[in-house]
Structures are given as C-alpha cells and as structure tokens.
Design a protein around this motif. Structure first.
Motif, PDB file in Angstrom:
ATOM      1  N   LEU A 274     -31.438   7.621  44.282  1.00 58.51           N
ATOM      2  CA  LEU A 274     -30.721   7.544  42.999  1.00 58.51           C
ATOM      3  C   LEU A 274     -31.699   7.653  41.835  1.00 58.51           C
ATOM      4  CD1 LEU A 274     -28.341   4.871  44.269  1.00 58.51           C
ATOM      5  CD2 LEU A 274     -27.499   6.663  42.761  1.00 58.51           C
ATOM      6  N   HIS A 275     -31.308   8.458  40.851  1.00 59.07           N
ATOM      7  CA  HIS A 275     -32.171   8.670  39.678  1.00 59.07           C
ATOM      8  C   HIS A 275     -31.327   9.208  38.529  1.00 59.07           C
ATOM      9  CE1 HIS A 275     -31.733  12.616  41.506  1.00 59.07           C
ATOM     10  NE2 HIS A 275     -31.983  13.137  40.304  1.00 59.07           N
ATOM     11  N   THR A 276     -31.835   9.031  37.316  1.00 54.57           N
ATOM     12  CA  THR A 276     -31.296   9.760  36.170  1.00 54.57           C
ATOM     13  C   THR A 276     -32.242  10.928  35.907  1.00 54.57           C
ATOM     14  OG1 THR A 276     -32.421   8.124  34.782  1.00 54.57           O
ATOM     15  CG2 THR A 276     -30.054   7.860  35.074  1.00 54.57           C
ATOM     16  N   ASP A 277     -31.690  12.018  35.380  1.00 51.77           N
ATOM     17  CA  ASP A 277     -32.501  13.230  35.235  1.00 51.77           C
ATOM     18  C   ASP A 277     -33.389  13.202  33.992  1.00 51.77           C
ATOM     19  OD1 ASP A 277     -31.606  14.460  37.520  1.00 51.77           O
ATOM     20  OD2 ASP A 277     -30.142  15.744  36.516  1.00 51.77           O
ATOM     21  N   ALA A 278     -34.581  13.759  34.146  1.00 52.87           N
ATOM     22  CA  ALA A 278     -35.475  14.057  33.020  1.00 52.87           C
ATOM     23  C   ALA A 278     -36.311  15.238  33.485  1.00 52.87           C
ATOM     24  CB  ALA A 278     -36.366  12.864  32.703  1.00 52.87           C
TER      25      ALA A 278
ATOM     26  N   LEU B 273     -26.103  17.798  30.405  1.00 57.71           N
ATOM     27  CA  LEU B 273     -24.776  17.963  31.017  1.00 57.71           C
ATOM     28  C   LEU B 273     -24.879  19.039  32.093  1.00 57.71           C
ATOM     29  CD1 LEU B 273     -21.681  17.390  31.024  1.00 57.71           C
ATOM     30  CD2 LEU B 273     -21.464  19.171  29.278  1.00 57.71           C
ATOM     31  N   ARG B 274     -24.432  18.701  33.313  1.00 57.03           N
ATOM     32  CA  ARG B 274     -24.544  19.681  34.402  1.00 57.03           C
ATOM     33  C   ARG B 274     -23.171  19.963  35.017  1.00 57.03           C
ATOM     34  NH1 ARG B 274     -30.433  18.541  37.276  1.00 57.03           N
ATOM     35  NH2 ARG B 274     -31.016  20.603  36.543  1.00 57.03           N
ATOM     36  N   PHE B 275     -22.977  21.236  35.293  1.00 54.99           N
ATOM     37  CA  PHE B 275     -21.730  21.724  35.895  1.00 54.99           C
ATOM     38  C   PHE B 275     -22.082  22.268  37.281  1.00 54.99           C
ATOM     39  CE2 PHE B 275     -18.774  25.389  36.451  1.00 54.99           C
ATOM     40  CZ  PHE B 275     -17.583  24.678  36.479  1.00 54.99           C
TER      41      PHE B 275
ATOM     42  N   PRO C 223     -26.824   7.691  37.236  1.00 57.89           N
ATOM     43  CA  PRO C 223     -27.766   7.809  38.347  1.00 57.89           C
ATOM     44  C   PRO C 223     -27.050   8.415  39.554  1.00 57.89           C
ATOM     45  CG  PRO C 223     -27.350   5.483  37.836  1.00 57.89           C
ATOM     46  CD  PRO C 223     -26.504   6.297  36.901  1.00 57.89           C
ATOM     47  N   HIS C 224     -27.701   9.370  40.183  1.00 55.21           N
ATOM     48  CA  HIS C 224     -27.051  10.118  41.250  1.00 55.21           C
ATOM     49  C   HIS C 224     -28.053  10.436  42.352  1.00 55.21           C
ATOM     50  CE1 HIS C 224     -28.851  12.828  38.332  1.00 55.21           C
ATOM     51  NE2 HIS C 224     -29.033  13.694  39.322  1.00 55.21           N
ATOM     52  N   ALA C 225     -27.521  10.604  43.563  1.00 56.41           N
ATOM     53  CA  ALA C 225     -28.321  11.050  44.699  1.00 56.41           C
ATOM     54  C   ALA C 225     -27.461  11.991  45.517  1.00 56.41           C
ATOM     55  CB  ALA C 225     -28.751   9.859  45.546  1.00 56.41           C
TER      56      ALA C 225
HETATM   57 FE   FE2 Z   1     -30.859  14.859  39.542  1.00 52.16          FE
END
Ligand code: FE2
Length: 309
Positions: free
Chosen positions: A144-148, A160-162, A268-270
């Motif tokens: 799990l992480h937030t993007d950077a 924002l991701r599609f 946060p996503h994995a």
């Molecule tokens: Fe990611």
C-alpha cells in the motif's frame, strides 16, 4: 471511502454532459478518496486493438515491460525499438495514442468542473502479471502506498488516474486504505517529519553543492517541499511493516472490461494480482478542486503552518 458504481448506459444514453450538480458531486467524491467505477468501460476500442495488446506477451518478447506513452510528444518508452518488430511498435503507438485521446475526451465531458484544467501526464500499458513480481521494495505495486513521481514533481497538482482492465477474463485485484487526510495524521510529525520550506531549501543547497551543472541534481531542484514530503511518504508507507500489516484494508476486484478512476495521491492502494491494464494519468490543477480541504497540499499546509508549493 467508497466505490461509486456508474453504469455506462447512464453515460451513453444521455448524449448531454452530466448536470453541473452531478459532476460536482463526482469530483467531490473523488477528491475525498472515493473510487468511481464503470462496470463496462466507456472507452470504445477499435476491433482487434485489445486482441493485439493481449497478443504481445506471446509473440514479441521486447514488448514485455511496462510501456509508457507520452502524449505531449506522441512517443513510447519501455519498448526496445532495436529488437521489436517495427510494425508492432507502430501499431502499439497508434493504440496508445487512441487510448490517451479517448480517455481525455471522456474525462473532459464527464468531470466538467475540471474542464481540462489539468496537465496531461503519461499513459501506460501494463502487460505483466502483478502477482509475484520481483521488484525492488520502493517499486513494488503490492504494498500500500500513495503515489508520488520521483522525476515529475506536481507542485500540489493532484494525481488522478483512469484505469482499464483489458484482461479477457480475470479481475484486477486491488486493496485500498484510509485516505491521505486521515492517514498522514497517524504518522506525521511523530514518525515522519512534516515538510517545511527550510527542509527543501537545504536539500536544494545540497544538490547544488553536489554537482552544479549535473543533470542528476535537476529533479531535486525542481521539487517543492510538498513534492519532497509526498515522495518520502510514499517510501515511508512501503517500508513500514506495521502499517502494511495492520492498516485498514478494503479489497476491490475490478472485472474484465471495467474502468475506474481514483486520486492515487490520496488513496493508498496496492495491486495484488491481475494482468493487462491500460492507464492514463492527469495532473489536476489545485485551483480546479471542488473540495480543496481534502487535497494533500492543503492538509499538509494546515499541519505545517506554511505554504509548501
Ligand atoms: Fe501507485
């Protein structure tokens, strides 16, 4: 956080853009950390394009990697053009060009409050099986992480991701956690220092001292204190065993043929399993937010008591 399901029929039948109130509501939900989910993708691929993408794994080993498409310069990266079949590369580029354009068209009409107040970032084709990938810890997708982005600081613009799951049968299996405003307060400033303009200035000075005129110093020169924190937070989450084990987790299995969109700097996503996905990234202007109190920049500035981008 929630998954908001939007049937494609409600979009295609309408012919008109959604009402302003509806579009505002969708934007506010996204900004707060919800996922907008389309059981049937609104992207209408040309006949044969998906089959071509699925066929790459078997037929052309040089197209195995994650492939990025840079819409601003109409270029592909991640393809070994020396060994790849030129016709395959050209077709792949054409499909990615179409996908990127179609995603922009769709979001432009769907999230009208943003009204293209974004910088278009890369699109990607992800042909590899996500389960069991052998990647360095900070590059792992299953934590799990937030993007950077290490080399593309956003200066407070939102990520924002599609996504599209184009696998013919399998789901793409995600886990998501509590959104950034809740999460960051669990760890900052006790376990991870808050950003401050001073922190970034000293880093910039160090970079300058290390090598004036060297390309390697340029990305950190461009990074704002905000970007610096978001990169550190990404690494902190992936390296934190207790967080990975104990945090609140919501599993989502995105079916074959579906699309979804989410602010990945907030949620946060994995990715635990799945193969073959397409994705387009938008860097949405902070001024376009309809619920700015949820943006990581605003949250961090309130915590730090200073401007950070
Ligand atoms: Fe990611």
């Amino acid at each position: 956080m929630a998954l908001i399901t939007i049937p494609v029929e409600s979009l295609l039948d309408r012919k008109q853009p959604p009402s302003e109130a509806q579009a505002q509501e969708w934007c506010a939900s996204l900004e707060a950390g919800d996922i907008l989910f389309f059981p049937q993708t609104p992207i209408e691929f040309a006949a044969g394009d998906i089959e071509f993408l699925l066929g790459q794994q078997q037929t052309d080993s040089s197209l195995h990697k994650n492939i990025a498409y840079k819409p601003a310069i109409d270029a592909l990266s991640g393809v070994d053009t020396k060994t790849a079949n030129a016709a395959s590369v050209a077709r792949l580029q054409g499909i990615m060009r179409f996908y990127s354009h179609a995603a922009v068209e769709f979001l432009g009409g769907f999230l009208t409050p943003y009204a293209r107040r974004w910088k278009l970032d890369y699109a990607s084709f992800r042909p590899q099986e996500e389960q069991g990938r052998d990647l360095a810890l900070r590059k792992r997708n299953d934590l799990l992480h937030t993007d950077a982005f290490p080399t593309r600081p956003t200066h407070g613009a939102r990520i924002l991701r599609f996504f599209n799951n184009i696998h013919p049968t399998r789901t793409r299996d995600w886990v998501v956690g509590e959104p950034f405003p809740t999460l960051v307060k669990q760890f900052a400033p006790k376990q991870i220092p808050l950003p401050s303009p001073g922190n970034a200035a000293s880093r910039t000075a160090k970079s300058l001292a290390r090598g004036i005129g060297l390309g390697a110093a340029i990305p950190s020169l461009k990074r704002s204190p905000y970007d610096d924190f978001m990169m550190r937070f990404h690494n902190f989450l992936k390296e934190n065993d207790a967080f990975q084990t104990d945090c609140e987790k919501h599993p989502f299995q995105f079916p074959s043929g579906s699309s979804w969109m989410v602010y990945t700097d907030t949620v946060p996503h994995a990715v635990l399993a799945g193969q073959y996905a397409l994705e387009q990234t938008f860097l949405v202007s902070p001024q376009a937010m309809v619920a700015p109190q949820f943006s990581p920049l605003r949250v961090l500035e309130a915590m730090a008591g200073s401007r950070l981008a």
